[in-house]
Write a protein that holds these residues in place. Sequence first.
Motif: not given
Length: 257
Positions: A195-210, A184-191
């Motif tokens: 704002t995350m490191p590049g590789w982490l931001g890419a994972i968060a972007t394609w999270n179904p929750l995001s 849940s936190f590895l998404s765009n729910i809160f931020v």
Amino acid sequence: MSSIRWAVADGWTMTRRDLAHWVRQPAPVVVSLLFPILLVLMFGYLLGGAIAVPGGGDYREFLLPGMFVMTMGFGVESTLLAVTTDASRGVTDRFRSIPMAPSAVVVGRCGADMLNSALVLVVMAACGLAVGWRPHGGPGATLAAFGLLLLLRFAFLWVGIYLGLVIANPSAVTLVQVVVWPVSFLSNIFVAPDTMPGWLGAIATWNPLSATAAATRDLFGNPGLAGGWVGVAVAWPLLLVAVFFPLSVRTFRRLSR
């Protein structure tokens, strides 16, 4: 057609059984309603002042669509707990011995949880309106956004049902909680993911929750990322349902072998 009517009737019977349990034991339902409200108040008022919104705007209007999504994702835990509790008490074994449609138990569980999810969304929306959130996209877009949220919940329900049938141990809910919170936190729910490191931001972007959070922000007319996520927000839940619905029914059938 006779088989379909039989399955629908049995599924509705199981739904009413789960609703009756909630009437007699309302505490879990009350907790499921109050916990998301607590998170809204914590992030909206305690941490919101330190978080920048992509493109500017009010953080609470950015936060609320994400909180709606997070609440739908947290439903995995309650569904898994209900399924594993029935299994550990021998209720599932009794259902398998009754002449009913093979899909009735899992469909009934899904129906009851979807009604609960709709109630949670109503309470969350009322809380959002109270803290300053407003939908600006018009009635049609607003209804479409809530439809996407319920579609996501429907998909996660089948994930929870399948895991509950496979694990069949109420203590396993703790393990699922350990997984659900980071996802849940590895998404765009809160931020915003940028704002995350590049590789982490890419994972968060394609999270179904995001995907659902971005699409609902766009439909609500709230600040957030650029539009174009509605198709992805529909595709992810449909994919999850296509995988976990047949797995759930097949696993329930195989429990008696």
